[in-house]
Design a protein around this motif. Structure first.
Motif, mmCIF file in Angstrom:
data_model
loop_
_atom_site.group_PDB
_atom_site.id
_atom_site.type_symbol
_atom_site.label_atom_id
_atom_site.label_comp_id
_atom_site.label_asym_id
_atom_site.label_seq_id
_atom_site.Cartn_x
_atom_site.Cartn_y
_atom_site.Cartn_z
ATOM 1 N N GLU A 130 0.834 -1.214 0.000
ATOM 2 C CA GLU A 130 0.000 0.000 0.000
ATOM 3 C C GLU A 130 0.867 1.261 0.000
ATOM 4 O O GLU A 130 0.583 2.233 -0.676
ATOM 5 C CB GLU A 130 -0.941 -0.005 1.207
ATOM 6 N N GLN A 131 1.937 1.225 0.784
ATOM 7 C CA GLN A 131 2.833 2.399 0.804
ATOM 8 C C GLN A 131 3.501 2.584 -0.561
ATOM 9 O O GLN A 131 3.664 3.712 -1.032
ATOM 10 C CB GLN A 131 3.907 2.228 1.891
ATOM 11 N N ILE A 132 3.863 1.481 -1.183
ATOM 12 C CA ILE A 132 4.504 1.549 -2.512
ATOM 13 C C ILE A 132 3.521 2.154 -3.512
ATOM 14 O O ILE A 132 3.863 3.051 -4.292
ATOM 15 C CB ILE A 132 4.972 0.139 -2.950
ATOM 16 N N LYS A 133 2.269 1.686 -3.440
ATOM 17 C CA LYS A 133 1.229 2.181 -4.343
ATOM 18 C C LYS A 133 1.007 3.683 -4.121
ATOM 19 O O LYS A 133 0.923 4.455 -5.073
ATOM 20 C CB LYS A 133 -0.059 1.412 -4.048
ATOM 21 N N LEU A 134 0.932 4.085 -2.877
ATOM 22 C CA LEU A 134 0.704 5.508 -2.577
ATOM 23 C C LEU A 134 1.816 6.384 -3.142
ATOM 24 O O LEU A 134 1.586 7.526 -3.529
ATOM 25 C CB LEU A 134 0.620 5.731 -1.057
ATOM 26 N N ALA A 135 3.013 5.830 -3.172
ATOM 27 C CA ALA A 135 4.155 6.604 -3.675
ATOM 28 C C ALA A 135 4.268 6.521 -5.203
ATOM 29 O O ALA A 135 5.227 7.042 -5.777
ATOM 30 C CB ALA A 135 5.443 6.104 -3.015
ATOM 31 N N GLY A 136 3.303 5.845 -5.840
ATOM 32 C CA GLY A 136 3.303 5.796 -7.308
ATOM 33 C C GLY A 136 4.061 4.616 -7.882
ATOM 34 O O GLY A 136 4.147 4.468 -9.097
ATOM 35 N N GLY A 137 4.623 3.784 -7.013
ATOM 36 C CA GLY A 137 5.406 2.650 -7.498
ATOM 37 C C GLY A 137 4.564 1.413 -7.712
ATOM 38 O O GLY A 137 3.364 1.405 -7.437
ATOM 39 N N GLN A 138 5.232 0.390 -8.197
ATOM 40 C CA GLN A 138 4.549 -0.875 -8.432
ATOM 41 C C GLN A 138 5.298 -1.992 -7.707
ATOM 42 O O GLN A 138 6.502 -2.171 -7.931
ATOM 43 C CB GLN A 138 4.535 -1.146 -9.931
ATOM 44 N N ALA A 139 4.590 -2.710 -6.840
ATOM 45 C CA ALA A 139 5.238 -3.817 -6.119
ATOM 46 C C ALA A 139 5.347 -5.020 -7.033
ATOM 47 O O ALA A 139 4.369 -5.430 -7.645
ATOM 48 C CB ALA A 139 4.427 -4.169 -4.882
ATOM 49 N N VAL A 140 6.558 -5.544 -7.151
ATOM 50 C CA VAL A 140 6.759 -6.787 -7.901
ATOM 51 C C VAL A 140 6.970 -7.872 -6.845
ATOM 52 O O VAL A 140 8.037 -7.974 -6.238
ATOM 53 C CB VAL A 140 7.999 -6.671 -8.823
ATOM 54 N N VAL A 141 5.902 -8.631 -6.598
ATOM 55 C CA VAL A 141 5.942 -9.607 -5.503
ATOM 56 C C VAL A 141 6.667 -10.867 -5.964
ATOM 57 O O VAL A 141 6.368 -11.417 -7.020
ATOM 58 C CB VAL A 141 4.516 -9.943 -5.015
ATOM 59 N N VAL A 142 7.644 -11.280 -5.177
ATOM 60 C CA VAL A 142 8.419 -12.478 -5.488
ATOM 61 C C VAL A 142 8.138 -13.500 -4.405
ATOM 62 O O VAL A 142 8.245 -13.205 -3.215
ATOM 63 C CB VAL A 142 9.941 -12.173 -5.489
ATOM 64 N N ARG A 143 7.763 -14.690 -4.834
ATOM 65 C CA ARG A 143 7.422 -15.711 -3.849
ATOM 66 C C ARG A 143 8.041 -17.035 -4.232
ATOM 67 O O ARG A 143 7.825 -17.530 -5.332
ATOM 68 C CB ARG A 143 5.892 -15.800 -3.774
ATOM 69 N N ASN A 144 8.811 -17.596 -3.320
ATOM 70 C CA ASN A 144 9.391 -18.922 -3.563
ATOM 71 C C ASN A 144 8.296 -19.968 -3.558
ATOM 72 O O ASN A 144 7.422 -19.907 -2.708
ATOM 73 C CB ASN A 144 10.334 -19.289 -2.415
ATOM 74 N N PRO A 145 8.362 -20.940 -4.458
ATOM 75 C CA PRO A 145 7.427 -22.045 -4.292
ATOM 76 C C PRO A 145 7.832 -22.810 -3.028
ATOM 77 O O PRO A 145 9.003 -22.778 -2.646
ATOM 78 C CB PRO A 145 7.654 -22.892 -5.543
ATOM 79 N N GLY A 146 6.890 -23.437 -2.374
ATOM 80 C CA GLY A 146 7.206 -24.124 -1.125
ATOM 81 C C GLY A 146 7.161 -23.148 0.021
ATOM 82 O O GLY A 146 6.784 -21.986 -0.157
ATOM 83 N N ASP A 147 7.566 -23.629 1.191
ATOM 84 C CA ASP A 147 7.413 -22.785 2.368
ATOM 85 C C ASP A 147 8.727 -22.253 2.931
ATOM 86 O O ASP A 147 8.774 -21.742 4.038
ATOM 87 C CB ASP A 147 6.622 -23.529 3.452
#
Ligand code: PLP
Length: 395
Positions: A130-147
């Motif tokens: 949300e903070q990234i969005k408010l600042a005009g940026g775009q979050a590129v979410v990186v998620r490892n498969p598995g835990d």
């Protein structure tokens, strides 16, 4: 009357939402156990409270000057960074803020322009996207498969583009409870070598590690990481001071100056007398931190062992912060829910245990349980969770 477009797309903090519903049920007389809030159940230590009370009595009730933090507060933060993080900062490299949340917000606002990308490993703390969005940026979410949630050099390399401005690293991690070894950090820093990319190192939980796990600050890895990193901290979690709203950050002077400029036009800085509490916390007797950490460690064992023994749940052993983040998705069919939000809602309504849905952290198979609550509450919450799941299975 219309609201801004900026606000229309802003999400509500899921942790606050669960806490709100839990309070509502409590007010109606329900015996709710809240494992949802990210805060210690301890009182702020006596010497810290006394310092702020004295500051009030001494008349430190006007605006703090400079707004970016009193010299004495900045010096206390410098001392903390040197002592615990092996980071040497000048005064001009420090800002004192209204919780770490303000420091992070100011930093995103100071660095991002429209279209810039921020690499955000999941699970992430709820306010980052949300903070990234408010600042005009775009979050590129990186998620490892598995835990095993740790960001790997391969994932980082793949996520980097010409638009990447920031990589966010939060460890010990909220909600994942994991942290990084020095080798793992060095491997990530190799990927970023020579790149024009900031690292926002959220190290709020740096002193809450377990089983001898050593916290290594990202900025301390090399001259290059030092020059391109802003390190975020707070007294919120380690000194049981969430309500004081005391945060800080250290980094390159030009970025700190930009953040201070913005702070001067928005909050005008952290509360003046509270800054004396920050000084007492960071420069006073550190025994209170170890006392609380040891209590969290006992509760961690209790919660982790309990969760691990419940069929259908899988949980990595947390090594830092004060959260367990089990994968509960194997139970979804049984309890007739589709996702972590339904799971958390049903658990709260039927068993009166409040947890935070993993969807809020970018991991919909999980829920977050805080063990910064009493051992009795942990035991009772686990009993209710087990009974609730057993019942669902037998229906
Ligand atoms: N960063 C992380 C990872 C957190 O868990 C939190 C609080 O939950 C914050 C930042 C914000 O901290 P503060 O309460 O000091 O604003």
């Amino acid at each position: 009357m219309k609201l801004s477009r900026r606000l229309e797309t802003l999400g509500v903090s899921a942790t606050l939402e669960v806490t709100r519903r839990a309070s509502e049920l409590k007010a109606q007389g329900a015996d709710v156990i809240a494992l949802s809030a990210g805060q210690p159940d301890f009182k702020t230590p006596e010497h810290i409270r006394q310092a702020a009370k004295k500051a009030l009595d001494d008349g430190h009730t006007g605006y703090a000057v400079p707004a970016s933090g009193l010299d004495v507060a900045k010096d206390a933060v410098r001392q903390k960074f040197r002592r615990e993080n092996h980071l040497d900062y000048e005064r001009a490299q420090i800002i004192v803020t209204v919780g770490a949340k303000e420091a992070l917000f100011l930093a995103f606002m100071s660095v991002l322009d429209e279209g810039h990308e921020v690499i955000l490993p999941a699970p992430y703390w709820v306010s980052f996207p949300e903070q990234i969005k408010l600042a005009g940026g775009q979050a590129v979410v990186v998620r490892n498969p598995g835990d095993d949630f740790r960001l790997t050099p391969q994932h980082l390399t793949r996520a980097l583009t010409g638009r990447t401005r920031i990589v966010v690293l939060n460890y010990p991690n909220n909600p994942g409870g994991f942290t990084y070894s020095e080798d793992q950090l060095l491997a990530l820093s190799d990927v970023l070598k020579g790149k024009d990319v900031w690292v926002f190192a959220d190290e709020l939980y740096d002193r809450l590690t377990y089983d001898g796990t050593k916290h290594i600050s990202w900025a301390s890895l090399s001259t290059e990481t030092y020059q391109k990193t802003i390190t975020f901290g707070a007294t919120s979690k380690t000194f049981a001071m969430t309500g004081w709203r005391m945060g800080f950050a250290g980094g390159p002077p030009e970025l700190i100056a930009a953040m201070a400029k913005l702070q001067g036009q928005s909050s005008s800085g952290a509360a003046h007398f509270n800054q004396y509490g920050l000084v007492a916390a960071l420069t006073g007797d550190q025994g209170c931190v170890e006392h609380m950490r040891a209590a969290f460690d006992r509760r961690r064992h209790l919660m982790y062992d309990g969760l691990s023994s419940i069929p259908g749940l899988t949980c990595s052993e947390p090594k830092g912060a004060f959260y367990c983040f089990p994968n509960v998705s194997a139970t979804y069919e049984k309890v007739k829910v589709r996702n972590s939000i339904d799971f958390a809602q049903k658990l709260l309504e039927q068993a009166h245990v409040a947890v935070v849905p993993g969807a809020a952290f970018g991991c919909d198979d999980h829920v977050r349980l805080s063990y910064a609550v009493s051992e009795d509450n942990i035991q009772e919450a686990l009993r209710r969770l087990r009974t609730w799941l057993d019942k669902a299975q037998n229906q």
